[in-house]
Design a protein around this motif. Sequence first.
Motif, PDB file in Angstrom:
ATOM      1  N   ASP A 196      57.795   9.765  64.531  1.00 48.50           N
ATOM      2  CA  ASP A 196      56.788   8.890  64.508  1.00 48.50           C
ATOM      3  C   ASP A 196      55.949   9.049  63.046  1.00 48.50           C
ATOM      4  O   ASP A 196      55.414  10.357  63.182  1.00 48.50           O
ATOM      5  N   ALA A 197      56.008   8.413  62.246  1.00 47.95           N
ATOM      6  CA  ALA A 197      55.357   8.471  60.913  1.00 47.95           C
ATOM      7  C   ALA A 197      54.030   8.859  60.743  1.00 47.95           C
ATOM      8  O   ALA A 197      53.521   9.708  59.940  1.00 47.95           O
ATOM      9  N   GLU A 198      53.202   8.429  61.906  1.00 46.65           N
ATOM     10  CA  GLU A 198      51.821   8.844  61.869  1.00 46.65           C
ATOM     11  C   GLU A 198      51.703  10.259  62.512  1.00 46.65           C
ATOM     12  O   GLU A 198      50.751  11.060  61.988  1.00 46.65           O
ATOM     13  N   LEU A 199      52.515  10.637  63.446  1.00 51.30           N
ATOM     14  CA  LEU A 199      52.438  12.060  63.923  1.00 51.30           C
ATOM     15  C   LEU A 199      53.147  13.000  63.171  1.00 51.30           C
ATOM     16  O   LEU A 199      52.553  14.183  63.151  1.00 51.30           O
ATOM     17  N   VAL A 200      54.181  12.644  62.469  1.00 47.06           N
ATOM     18  CA  VAL A 200      54.913  13.613  61.610  1.00 47.06           C
ATOM     19  C   VAL A 200      55.051  12.937  60.302  1.00 47.06           C
ATOM     20  O   VAL A 200      56.196  12.347  59.923  1.00 47.06           O
TER      21      VAL A 200
ATOM     22  N   GLY B  19      55.491  14.126  57.227  1.00 44.72           N
ATOM     23  CA  GLY B  19      56.173  15.141  56.465  1.00 44.72           C
ATOM     24  C   GLY B  19      57.034  15.906  57.140  1.00 44.72           C
ATOM     25  O   GLY B  19      57.277  16.232  58.353  1.00 44.72           O
ATOM     26  N   PRO B  20      57.987  16.717  56.176  1.00 48.35           N
ATOM     27  CA  PRO B  20      59.037  17.490  56.706  1.00 48.35           C
ATOM     28  C   PRO B  20      58.570  18.657  57.637  1.00 48.35           C
ATOM     29  O   PRO B  20      59.091  19.488  58.508  1.00 48.35           O
ATOM     30  N   ARG B  21      57.339  19.291  57.048  1.00 45.52           N
ATOM     31  CA  ARG B  21      56.918  20.372  57.593  1.00 45.52           C
ATOM     32  C   ARG B  21      56.891  20.238  59.221  1.00 45.52           C
ATOM     33  O   ARG B  21      56.558  21.407  60.002  1.00 45.52           O
ATOM     34  N   GLY B  22      56.475  19.304  59.722  1.00 46.69           N
ATOM     35  CA  GLY B  22      56.032  19.135  61.202  1.00 46.69           C
ATOM     36  C   GLY B  22      57.390  18.677  61.984  1.00 46.69           C
ATOM     37  O   GLY B  22      57.294  18.484  63.226  1.00 46.69           O
TER      38      GLY B  22
ATOM     39  N   GLU C 133      56.244  26.493  64.819  1.00 42.57           N
ATOM     40  CA  GLU C 133      56.423  27.344  63.274  1.00 42.57           C
ATOM     41  C   GLU C 133      55.358  27.478  62.739  1.00 42.57           C
ATOM     42  O   GLU C 133      54.245  26.573  62.435  1.00 42.57           O
ATOM     43  N   PRO C 134      55.117  28.736  62.038  1.00 44.16           N
ATOM     44  CA  PRO C 134      53.982  28.869  61.400  1.00 44.16           C
ATOM     45  C   PRO C 134      53.555  28.158  60.207  1.00 44.16           C
ATOM     46  O   PRO C 134      52.342  28.132  59.942  1.00 44.16           O
ATOM     47  N   GLY C 135      54.642  27.453  59.669  1.00 47.33           N
ATOM     48  CA  GLY C 135      54.257  26.400  58.653  1.00 47.33           C
ATOM     49  C   GLY C 135      53.975  25.207  59.024  1.00 47.33           C
ATOM     50  O   GLY C 135      53.917  24.065  57.966  1.00 47.33           O
ATOM     51  N   CYS C 136      53.950  24.815  60.348  1.00 47.01           N
ATOM     52  CA  CYS C 136      53.693  23.342  60.863  1.00 47.01           C
ATOM     53  C   CYS C 136      52.132  23.010  60.425  1.00 47.01           C
ATOM     54  O   CYS C 136      51.450  23.868  61.085  1.00 47.01           O
TER      55      CYS C 136
END
Length: 144
Positions: free
Chosen positions: A22-26, A28-31, A37-40
């Motif tokens: 879902d482009a609104e929820l995620v 970018g690639p970090r999510g 994950e600590p970088g999310c």
Amino acid sequence: MRHVASEQPLDMGHQTETHAWDAELVPGPRGRTRRPEPGCPVEVALAAVSGRWTTLLLRELMGGPRGFTELRTLLPELSAKVLSERLRALQERGLVQAERLPGFPVRTRYELTEAGRTLRSLLVELYATGEELLRLTHAGSGDE
């Protein structure tokens, strides 16, 4: 029984992305993780406001710099020990800076950093979402 020839090494990922994010929820690639994950970005935001009293302390600091005693007055049920712990944690997260003021007794003034001030929109949205959840689940105690 294992079929070794068809197994991929554990550190090798899939070559193609098959999940429809879902482009609104995620956005970018970090999510795009399968576990916390600590970088999310979502995990980073949640960690920033985690801990009992943290959101209330952030709320009070949104009004500007405050001294320790002033924060104790604004949040009278918050013990000095927990207040110190929360302020230290917020400093470690880079969300609050402390300034020691000259004079006796030594006083410290706490202020949100630029990163800390970015949490305002999150706190506003958390409040609005909580209100809506209370309304929809009838969990409100008639305080409407």
